[in-house]
Write an enzyme that holds these catalytic residues in place. Structure first.
Site, PDB file in Angstrom:
ATOM      1  N   GLU A 142      41.895  36.558  39.516  1.00  0.00           N
ATOM      2  CA  GLU A 142      41.922  35.364  38.685  1.00  0.00           C
ATOM      3  C   GLU A 142      43.389  34.936  38.574  1.00  0.00           C
ATOM      4  O   GLU A 142      44.250  35.765  38.254  1.00  0.00           O
ATOM      5  CB  GLU A 142      41.356  35.671  37.290  1.00  0.00           C
ATOM      6  CG  GLU A 142      41.317  34.423  36.439  1.00  0.00           C
ATOM      7  CD  GLU A 142      40.765  34.628  35.034  1.00  0.00           C
ATOM      8  OE1 GLU A 142      40.349  35.754  34.692  1.00  0.00           O
ATOM      9  OE2 GLU A 142      40.771  33.628  34.292  1.00  0.00           O
TER      10      GLU A 142
ATOM     11  N   ARG B 140      39.415  52.197  38.950  1.00  0.00           N
ATOM     12  CA  ARG B 140      40.653  51.436  38.975  1.00  0.00           C
ATOM     13  C   ARG B 140      41.842  52.392  38.957  1.00  0.00           C
ATOM     14  O   ARG B 140      41.718  53.553  38.591  1.00  0.00           O
ATOM     15  CB  ARG B 140      40.721  50.463  37.800  1.00  0.00           C
ATOM     16  CG  ARG B 140      40.839  51.139  36.448  1.00  0.00           C
ATOM     17  CD  ARG B 140      40.609  50.158  35.289  1.00  0.00           C
ATOM     18  NE  ARG B 140      41.687  49.202  35.152  1.00  0.00           N
ATOM     19  CZ  ARG B 140      41.547  47.894  35.333  1.00  0.00           C
ATOM     20  NH1 ARG B 140      40.385  47.383  35.669  1.00  0.00           N
ATOM     21  NH2 ARG B 140      42.556  47.092  35.161  1.00  0.00           N
TER      22      ARG B 140
ATOM     23  N   LYS C 254      46.777  42.422  32.777  1.00  0.00           N
ATOM     24  CA  LYS C 254      47.574  41.205  32.888  1.00  0.00           C
ATOM     25  C   LYS C 254      47.926  40.656  31.520  1.00  0.00           C
ATOM     26  O   LYS C 254      49.017  40.130  31.317  1.00  0.00           O
ATOM     27  CB  LYS C 254      46.827  40.167  33.727  1.00  0.00           C
ATOM     28  CG  LYS C 254      47.062  40.400  35.216  1.00  0.00           C
ATOM     29  CD  LYS C 254      46.486  39.292  36.053  1.00  0.00           C
ATOM     30  CE  LYS C 254      45.000  39.448  36.196  1.00  0.00           C
ATOM     31  NZ  LYS C 254      44.383  38.578  37.154  1.00  0.00           N
TER      32      LYS C 254
HETATM   33  P1  ATP Z   1      43.700  42.961  34.516  1.00  0.00           P
HETATM   34  O1  ATP Z   1      42.725  43.870  33.860  1.00  0.00           O
HETATM   35  O2  ATP Z   1      45.006  43.558  34.869  1.00  0.00           O
HETATM   36  O3  ATP Z   1      43.845  41.641  33.833  1.00  0.00           O
HETATM   37  P2  ATP Z   1      41.784  41.891  36.183  1.00  0.00           P
HETATM   38  O4  ATP Z   1      40.731  42.823  36.614  1.00  0.00           O
HETATM   39  O5  ATP Z   1      41.463  40.929  35.120  1.00  0.00           O
HETATM   40  O6  ATP Z   1      43.082  42.688  35.910  1.00  0.00           O
HETATM   41  P3  ATP Z   1      41.562  40.233  38.409  1.00  0.00           P
HETATM   42  O7  ATP Z   1      42.466  39.157  38.807  1.00  0.00           O
HETATM   43  O8  ATP Z   1      40.223  39.907  37.914  1.00  0.00           O
HETATM   44  O9  ATP Z   1      42.361  41.072  37.358  1.00  0.00           O
HETATM   45  O10 ATP Z   1      41.479  41.351  39.518  1.00  0.00           O
HETATM   46  C1  ATP Z   1      41.282  41.090  40.882  1.00  0.00           C
HETATM   47  C2  ATP Z   1      40.721  42.320  41.513  1.00  0.00           C
HETATM   48  O11 ATP Z   1      41.602  43.414  41.349  1.00  0.00           O
HETATM   49  C3  ATP Z   1      39.409  42.706  40.873  1.00  0.00           C
HETATM   50  O12 ATP Z   1      38.486  43.000  41.888  1.00  0.00           O
HETATM   51  C4  ATP Z   1      39.742  43.931  40.068  1.00  0.00           C
HETATM   52  O13 ATP Z   1      38.649  44.783  39.993  1.00  0.00           O
HETATM   53  C5  ATP Z   1      40.904  44.523  40.840  1.00  0.00           C
HETATM   54  N1  ATP Z   1      41.763  45.306  39.967  1.00  0.00           N
HETATM   55  C6  ATP Z   1      42.351  44.898  38.827  1.00  0.00           C
HETATM   56  N2  ATP Z   1      43.035  45.897  38.248  1.00  0.00           N
HETATM   57  C7  ATP Z   1      42.883  46.982  39.047  1.00  0.00           C
HETATM   58  C8  ATP Z   1      43.334  48.328  38.999  1.00  0.00           C
HETATM   59  N3  ATP Z   1      44.096  48.780  38.011  1.00  0.00           N
HETATM   60  N4  ATP Z   1      42.981  49.169  40.010  1.00  0.00           N
HETATM   61  C9  ATP Z   1      42.231  48.723  41.019  1.00  0.00           C
HETATM   62  N5  ATP Z   1      41.766  47.469  41.130  1.00  0.00           N
HETATM   63  C10 ATP Z   1      42.080  46.596  40.159  1.00  0.00           C
HETATM   64 MG    MG Z   2      39.317  40.254  35.750  1.00  0.00          MG
END
Ligand code: ATP
Ligand code: MG
Length: 559
Positions: A33, A260, A270
């Site tokens: 996102e 993760r 984020k």
């Molecule tokens: P955050 O929790 O940091 O805001 P998010 O999951 O909201 O991260 P996205 O932009 O939705 O961020 O993530 C894009 C992809 O990266 C998703 O498929 C998510 O599952 C993966 N992702 C995010 N954080 C991690 C992590 N710590 N380890 C592995 N994959 C991750």
């Molecule tokens: Mg997300």
């Protein structure tokens, strides 16, 4: 993909799907996102999604911006994310997608659900919807709007789109099961009203689809075969499947969840990174102390090191916390093989070689790769009567195990001479400001012809020749392994006040030619990079990428 190898469970699933003919190739996607910068956790997802696709003939990985939330998304993030994925070494080719490009299709799918009696417009408030949902142990209550006739739902939904209603006045919900054990299945929200401009679609829409509706359908529209996401979406899978099964989806993607990446001594969500940046606790998204890819890049980490790290931690189904020391270790491993060795003194202490002639200068040969000199050859290092050494390499009253410089003791100056401390000069505050030594002219290059041994070898620079450089020494941003554990103090409660130490260092004159992004090992003090933004040949600025462990022992053991 060889099935003999020890495959992680995702690769095993893919291998099985290819073997059984369920799929003839693999299409994955990395779906960030655009509401912040990528961090090293995302790197795990990037390397996995792009990695598995590259391993299968005809496989491909899409970069898709999951942008259905107008309030937090921005083009700045879209650009930063593309830069970071490219920097990591991956290429989506022409497969760049935006969920916002599917808004019209998604609207159509929602209308199909309504027509089939599988979705309805609900006019409860957000608060009421929450209350009606029930709990894990208690079934929810039906919304009074659940039995709205189809034609009324269609009419309301289209008027929602037309902007007739205020935010929160209505939502579109799937009609599934208010008693489902999985709370996600209790008539989940599919659309909500948000009168907010979207960074790409502007004011075209005032209703926006929810993640659980957007994600499976975007996957289906793109023909994704394996939709790989993190474990917290495990409960969303049932809804993912329900959506796909209840609309005429153009493909049948499946979701798989992996653990993760969590790292200690840092935060990765984020939202928390936004707080650190906007709260002024970090100097922008590329602050070298942050776990963002932009920060790690500026810190001097290489994409290879990050990819190696992701490979080392592997892909598993159970959550765990990885020690940041493993990341640092991987970075050292990578840099050890690549970076030329030079000398720089971080905390200079003046040394005068009292028996070295005034005004005399020599140039000594020093190999860039001491273990493999031919690799990059030698540079000339100037030597003079006045030198600088590291303050910590001198002790007036040393313990027995101190093998560096002390009154009466002899050490080797790397690539130069053996010198013995003969005197110590103090200022009025009784601090040592100068150390006087005598050198042995017969030991040029560092070896004593009489075979006498010295235990210590220290680095140095020539005072009249060296250049001054700003050096930034980084430490962990947090003092606590789990900065989020202390709910009272919040994140800032465990911020490390010493996470950045800026020093005036003296480095060998050859470094005047360093360009932004050049990396070196300063012998015994760590790996450094000429800062991408602030370094210029006239005003050198080096960031310490990572310190060396036990490096001093290694060098001194040769003596
Ligand atoms: P955050 O929790 O940091 O805001 P998010 O999951 O909201 O991260 P996205 O932009 O939705 O961020 O993530 C894009 C992809 O990266 C998703 O498929 C998510 O599952 C993966 N992702 C995010 N954080 C991690 C992590 N710590 N380890 C592995 N994959 C991750
Ligand atoms: Mg997300």
């Amino acid at each position: 993909m060889s099935s003999e190898k020890n495959l992680d469970f995702i690769r095993q699933i893919i291998a099985d799907d290819l073997a059984t003919g369920r799929h003839s190739s693999v299409v994955t996607r990395f779906p960030p996102e655009p509401n912040g910068y990528l961090h090293i956790g995302h790197a795990k997802s990037v390397t996995l999604n792009f990695g598995v696709a590259a391993e299968v003939p005809g496989g491909r990985c899409h970069l898709r911006f999951d942008d259905s939330n107008p309030e937090t998304e921005d083009m700045e993030y879209v650009e930063a994310i593309q830069r970071d994925v490219r920097w990591l070494g991956y290429d989506w080719g022409e497969h760049l997608y935006f969920a916002s490009d599917y808004f019209e299709d998604l609207y159509g799918f929602a209308v199909r659900l309504i027509e089939q009696g599988k979705a309805y417009v609900c006019s409860l408030s957000e608060e009421e919807i929450r209350r009606f949902r029930g709990t894990v142990t208690r079934a929810g209550t039906h919304s009074p709007y659940r039995e709205r006739p189809v034609h009324e739902n269609l009419d309301l939904f289209s008027r929602m789109r037309d902007g007739e209603f205020a935010d929160g006045q209505h939502v579109l919900r799937a009609k599934i099961d208010m008693a489902a054990p999985n709370m996600k299945m209790r008539d989940p929200l599919l659309y909500r009203i948000r009168h907010a401009p979207h960074y790409r679609t502007g004011n075209d829409w005032c209703i926006y689809p929810m993640y659980d509706f957007v994600h499976p359908l975007s996957d289906a529209i793109e023909g994704i075969t394996h939709s790989i996401c993190t474990l917290e979406f495990e409960n969303n899978r049932e809804l993912y499947d329900w959506i796909i099964d209840n609309v005429p989806a153009p493909a049948r993607p499946r979701q798989y969840e992996f653990a993760r990446l969590n790292l200690n001594y840092t935060v990765m969500s984020k939202r928390k990174l936004v707080d650190l940046v906007e709260g002024g606790h970090a100097q922008g998204w590329d602050d070298p102390r942050l776990p963002t890819l932009a920060g790690l890049r500026r810190r001097g980490y290489t994409p290879e090191a990050i990819r190696n790290f992701c490979e080392r931690i592997g892909v598993a189904k159970a959550n765990s916390v990885v020690d940041v020391a493993l990341l640092e270790h991987t970075v050292r491993d990578d840099l050890n093989a690549k970076t030329p060795r030079v000398m720089g003194v971080l905390d200079p202490l003046k040394v005068v070689i009292v028996n070295y002639p005034h005004g005399k200068e020599e140039e000594l040969d020093a190999p860039y790769f001491p273990d493999d000199p031919p690799r990059m050859g030698y540079r000339k290092v100037p030597f003079a009567r006045d030198l600088y050494i590291e303050r910590t390499d001198f002790m007036e009253d040393p313990p027995a195990k101190f093998f560096r410089l002390a009154p009466g003791r002899e050490v080797r100056l790397r690539w130069a001479y053996l010198v013995r401390c003969v005197d110590v000069i103090r200022n009025e505050r009784d601090e040592v400001v100068e150390v006087h030594c005598e050198y042995d002219p017969a030991t040029r290059g560092g070896d004593a012809p009489d075979g006498r041994r010295v235990k210590g070898t220290i680095h140095w620079v020539s005072a009249p020749h060296c250049i001054e450089a700003q050096v930034r020494l980084y430490d962990r941003l947090f003092t606590e392994a789990d900065p989020e554990a202390d709910s009272e103090g919040g994140l800032t409660g465990s911020l490390n006040p010493h996470s950045l130490d800026v020093v005036r260092a003296r480095v060998e004159p050859g470094l005047a030619g360093a360009l932004p992004g050049d990396r070196f090992q300063f012998e015994r003090t760590g790996y450094f990079i000429a800062d991408e933004k602030d370094h210029s040949p006239g005003k050198p600025v080096f960031n310490r990428i990572v310190a060396l462990r036990d490096s001093w022992k290694k060098i001194s053991a040769k003596g």
